[in-house]
Design a protein around this motif. Structure first.
Motif, mmCIF file in Angstrom:
data_model
loop_
_atom_site.group_PDB
_atom_site.id
_atom_site.type_symbol
_atom_site.label_atom_id
_atom_site.label_comp_id
_atom_site.label_asym_id
_atom_site.label_seq_id
_atom_site.Cartn_x
_atom_site.Cartn_y
_atom_site.Cartn_z
ATOM 1 N N UNK A 284 0.584 -1.305 -0.414
ATOM 2 C CA UNK A 284 0.356 0.266 -0.043
ATOM 3 C C UNK A 284 0.449 1.691 0.211
ATOM 4 N N UNK A 285 1.640 1.308 0.499
ATOM 5 C CA UNK A 285 2.657 2.694 0.590
ATOM 6 C C UNK A 285 3.706 2.738 -0.648
ATOM 7 N N UNK A 286 4.184 1.832 -0.843
ATOM 8 C CA UNK A 286 4.691 1.325 -2.793
ATOM 9 C C UNK A 286 3.781 1.986 -3.108
ATOM 10 N N UNK A 287 3.009 1.816 -3.345
ATOM 11 C CA UNK A 287 1.520 1.994 -4.352
ATOM 12 C C UNK A 287 1.637 3.205 -4.418
ATOM 13 N N UNK A 288 1.267 4.577 -3.028
ATOM 14 C CA UNK A 288 0.874 5.680 -2.828
ATOM 15 C C UNK A 288 2.862 5.932 -2.628
ATOM 16 N N UNK A 289 3.547 5.882 -2.964
ATOM 17 C CA UNK A 289 4.451 6.357 -3.184
ATOM 18 C C UNK A 289 4.263 6.632 -4.356
ATOM 19 N N UNK A 290 4.591 5.931 -5.294
ATOM 20 C CA UNK A 290 4.378 5.102 -7.177
ATOM 21 C C UNK A 290 3.112 6.368 -7.172
ATOM 22 N N UNK B 126 -2.783 4.266 -10.473
ATOM 23 C CA UNK B 126 -2.998 3.452 -8.820
ATOM 24 C C UNK B 126 -2.782 1.950 -9.551
ATOM 25 N N UNK B 127 -3.679 1.746 -10.022
ATOM 26 C CA UNK B 127 -3.838 0.019 -10.077
ATOM 27 C C UNK B 127 -2.958 -0.327 -11.202
ATOM 28 N N UNK C 25 -0.387 -0.882 -8.600
ATOM 29 C CA UNK C 25 -0.466 -2.293 -7.266
ATOM 30 C C UNK C 25 -0.364 -3.007 -7.873
ATOM 31 N N UNK C 26 -0.890 -3.884 -8.989
ATOM 32 C CA UNK C 26 -0.753 -5.018 -9.779
ATOM 33 C C UNK C 26 0.747 -5.626 -9.769
ATOM 34 N N UNK C 27 1.420 -3.846 -10.132
ATOM 35 C CA UNK C 27 2.986 -4.697 -10.095
ATOM 36 C C UNK C 27 3.396 -4.960 -8.822
ATOM 37 N N UNK C 28 3.627 -4.160 -7.838
ATOM 38 C CA UNK C 28 4.165 -4.689 -6.510
ATOM 39 C C UNK C 28 3.673 -5.700 -6.196
ATOM 40 N N UNK C 29 2.321 -5.954 -6.567
ATOM 41 C CA UNK C 29 1.899 -7.737 -5.800
ATOM 42 C C UNK C 29 2.978 -8.363 -6.329
ATOM 43 N N UNK C 30 2.305 -8.513 -8.102
ATOM 44 C CA UNK C 30 3.688 -8.749 -8.745
ATOM 45 C C UNK C 30 4.684 -9.591 -8.192
ATOM 46 N N UNK C 31 5.053 -8.070 -8.753
ATOM 47 C CA UNK C 31 6.796 -8.094 -8.305
ATOM 48 C C UNK C 31 6.963 -9.353 -6.875
ATOM 49 N N UNK C 32 7.065 -8.568 -6.055
ATOM 50 C CA UNK C 32 7.039 -9.113 -4.516
ATOM 51 C C UNK C 32 7.158 -10.692 -4.186
ATOM 52 N N UNK C 33 6.150 -10.721 -4.751
ATOM 53 C CA UNK C 33 5.380 -12.185 -4.753
ATOM 54 C C UNK C 33 6.213 -13.279 -5.055
#
Length: 163
Positions: A58-64, A133-134, A137-145
């Motif tokens: 959430x924080x990464x998505x908000x900052x990005x 934001x969408x 968000x999808x990038x961070x969820x995918x990459x981190x997972x």
């Protein structure tokens, strides 16, 4: 001078007590036109504390996303700089598909200038931010997972090679 300032900032941001703050700052800066990736910071904080997966995302998505908004604003204000590029296919493509093109704001090397061009074209602000934001968000969820599925031994070998 600049190298020592960057080294100092990176050392400060690496401090464990400022994990979410570091993720926000790095994610924000990486979304501007500066060449910096935020995924290593996101992964490092999540790897250090798996319970923070969703807060970090959430924080990464908000900052990005906020960094993308800065790009949008720069583009909105920079008409003269891009005037001769008006006829390029990028502008036609953005004008044709509108704010939905901001779903691609996550793409390395393309996403940040895309946000800038969206602002220059004055695409609708809130729909652009929403799609931006969408995508992020999808990038961070995918990459981190995906990075979390890499065995720890691989990261240790990479650390030995680099260190």
């Amino acid at each position: 001078m600049i190298e020592s300032a960057i080294a100092w900032l990176l050392h400060l941001l690496a401090a464990p007590e400022v994990g979410l703050t570091s993720v926000f700052i790095i994610s924000f800066i990486s979304a501007t036109l500066l060449p910096l990736g935020s995924e290593p910071a996101v992964f490092a904080v999540v790897k250090a504390n798996a319970a923070l997966f969703w807060p970090v995302i959430a924080v990464a998505t908000l900052g990005n996303t906020l960094g993308g908004v800065v790009d949008y604003w720069l583009g909105y204000r920079a008409k003269a700089a891009f005037a001769r590029e008006r006829e390029s296919r990028w502008f036609g493509w953005l004008a044709r598909y509108g704010a939905k093109t901001m779903l691609l704001a996550w793409l390395p090397g393309i996403g940040d200038p895309l946000c800038t061009l969206a602002g220059w074209l004055k695409l609708p602000f809130w729909p652009s931010v929403f799609y931006m934001a969408c995508g992020k968000l999808l990038r961070y969820i995918t990459m981190t997972s995906l990075l979390l599925y890499v065995p720890d031994g691989v990261w240790q070998r990479i650390g030995h090679l680099l260190g």
